[in-house]
Design a protein around this motif. Structure first.
Motif, mmCIF file in Angstrom:
data_model
loop_
_atom_site.group_PDB
_atom_site.id
_atom_site.type_symbol
_atom_site.label_atom_id
_atom_site.label_comp_id
_atom_site.label_asym_id
_atom_site.label_seq_id
_atom_site.Cartn_x
_atom_site.Cartn_y
_atom_site.Cartn_z
ATOM 1 N N MET A 1 12.597 -62.176 -27.001
ATOM 2 C CA MET A 1 12.136 -61.565 -25.759
ATOM 3 C C MET A 1 12.293 -60.045 -25.839
ATOM 4 O O MET A 1 13.246 -59.545 -26.441
ATOM 5 C CB MET A 1 12.920 -62.113 -24.570
ATOM 6 N N ARG A 27 7.697 -62.378 -23.068
ATOM 7 C CA ARG A 27 8.482 -63.603 -23.141
ATOM 8 C C ARG A 27 8.477 -64.222 -24.528
ATOM 9 O O ARG A 27 7.578 -63.981 -25.336
ATOM 10 C CB ARG A 27 7.916 -64.624 -22.146
ATOM 11 N N ASP A 28 9.477 -65.065 -24.770
ATOM 12 C CA ASP A 28 9.446 -65.926 -25.943
ATOM 13 C C ASP A 28 8.272 -66.890 -25.814
ATOM 14 O O ASP A 28 7.937 -67.346 -24.712
ATOM 15 C CB ASP A 28 10.744 -66.734 -26.049
ATOM 16 N N GLY A 29 7.657 -67.216 -26.936
ATOM 17 C CA GLY A 29 6.593 -68.210 -26.939
ATOM 18 C C GLY A 29 5.241 -67.698 -26.506
ATOM 19 O O GLY A 29 4.353 -68.501 -26.204
ATOM 20 N N ASP A 63 15.816 -59.333 -27.553
ATOM 21 C CA ASP A 63 16.711 -60.499 -27.526
ATOM 22 C C ASP A 63 18.086 -60.129 -26.987
ATOM 23 O O ASP A 63 19.123 -60.590 -27.483
ATOM 24 C CB ASP A 63 16.838 -61.120 -28.916
ATOM 25 N N ARG A 77 15.984 -58.274 -35.527
ATOM 26 C CA ARG A 77 15.246 -59.321 -34.818
ATOM 27 C C ARG A 77 13.762 -59.034 -34.704
ATOM 28 O O ARG A 77 13.036 -59.796 -34.063
ATOM 29 C CB ARG A 77 15.860 -59.527 -33.432
ATOM 30 N N PRO A 154 12.207 -63.090 -35.346
ATOM 31 C CA PRO A 154 11.708 -63.706 -34.112
ATOM 32 C C PRO A 154 10.646 -62.890 -33.379
ATOM 33 O O PRO A 154 9.781 -63.456 -32.712
ATOM 34 C CB PRO A 154 12.966 -63.855 -33.244
ATOM 35 N N VAL A 155 10.706 -61.567 -33.483
ATOM 36 C CA VAL A 155 9.815 -60.694 -32.708
ATOM 37 C C VAL A 155 8.897 -59.936 -33.658
ATOM 38 O O VAL A 155 9.362 -59.245 -34.567
ATOM 39 C CB VAL A 155 10.630 -59.701 -31.847
ATOM 40 N N GLY A 184 8.034 -70.642 -30.467
ATOM 41 C CA GLY A 184 9.015 -70.113 -29.527
ATOM 42 C C GLY A 184 9.380 -68.664 -29.746
ATOM 43 O O GLY A 184 10.338 -68.167 -29.136
ATOM 44 N N ASN A 185 8.620 -67.974 -30.591
ATOM 45 C CA ASN A 185 8.893 -66.568 -30.890
ATOM 46 C C ASN A 185 8.001 -65.654 -30.051
ATOM 47 O O ASN A 185 7.211 -66.112 -29.228
ATOM 48 C CB ASN A 185 8.695 -66.319 -32.385
ATOM 49 N N THR A 186 8.111 -64.353 -30.311
ATOM 50 C CA THR A 186 7.426 -63.348 -29.499
ATOM 51 C C THR A 186 6.502 -62.503 -30.364
ATOM 52 O O THR A 186 6.915 -62.034 -31.430
ATOM 53 C CB THR A 186 8.448 -62.426 -28.806
#
Length: 252
Positions: A1, A27-29, A63, A77, A154-155, A184-186
């Motif tokens: 996020m 948001r995530d996802g 995050d 991240r 993740p991002v 579920g990542n960004t």
């Protein structure tokens, strides 16, 4: 996020700020598209997010980690694909990818399979021994994208990532963005090519003169312009910003 909290950036106190008291949560996802004409403040905002520039005020979280107070934790991240691929040009493609993998501590046993797969997907199998300066702009852009996908944090932060890509590579990147968000990542990317954004994003933000004018889905934009539900994203963008976006000839 990703969270921007009342973020501003001024290069000259005598001039209007490049980013003006902007707050936004990505948001995530989801794939979030940041839309704006050239000079609207998109690149300044993204460079503050990845720590290249410092905000004049406000804070940015990745995050939950403050980019200013915990820069290393925040940067671990995310990955960043700049709008200019002209970096470390004396390195070979394989050396550049190895350098990026070292920076993110990608385990040795994962590197070779990932590089092999990415080279195949982006049509770079025979170019890993070439130096970056020997490649075209579009091929350098592919290498920057391969570096980001190699570490796969993740991002993902992408500044005009589709510029210069051939149709096959553009399709591959958009598919990768979708898969990353669905896991579920960004994904946050900027663009001024509106029809591309309309086909890719989950939500969109329109920025103009450093201010965020709208955040929501494309359907919510159409609800905002309820007089014509069939209005294109380009038409809605023009109404929001009060003028035509600057589009490079090669993007037409």
């Amino acid at each position: 996020m990703i969270e921007f909290e009342h973020v501003s950036k001024s290069y000259d106190p005598a001039l209007a700020p490049a980013v003006d008291d902007l707050s936004l949560s990505v948001r995530d996802g989801e794939i979030f598209g940041l839309l704006g004409h050239n000079g609207a403040g998109k690149t300044t905002l993204l460079k503050m997010l990845v720590g290249v520039l410092a905000p004049s005020s406000g804070r940015i979280l990745v995050d939950g980690f403050d980019v200013g107070e915990n820069p290393l934790e925040a940067k671990r991240r995310l990955c960043f694909v700049d709008d200019s691929p002209d970096h470390l040009l004396r390195l070979k493609v394989s050396e550049y990818l190895g350098f990026i993998a070292d920076m993110y501590a990608v385990p040795d046993e994962r590197r070779a399979p990932r590089v092999e797969r990415l080279a195949r997907e982006y049509g770079m199998e025979g170019r890993l021994s070439d130096t970056l300066q020997a490649l075209s702009h579009g091929m350098r852009q592919k290498v920057m994208i391969m570096g980001a996908l190699l570490v796969n944090p993740p991002v993902w932060v992408l500044d005009e990532p589709l510029t210069g890509l051939d149709p096959r590579s553009s399709f591959t990147l958009k598919s990768s963005m979708r898969a990353h968000a669905d896991a579920g990542n960004t994904v946050l990317f900027s663009t001024h090519v509106l029809d591309v954004a309309e086909r890719v994003v989950d939500r969109v933000g329109v920025i103009d003169h450093g201010r965020l004018l709208f955040v929501g889905t494309v359907d919510e934009m159409r609800d905002h312009f309820a007089s014509d539900r069939d209005e294109s994203l380009e038409q809605m963008f023009l109404e929001l910003t009060g003028g035509a976006p600057t589009v490079a000839e090669e993007d037409l």
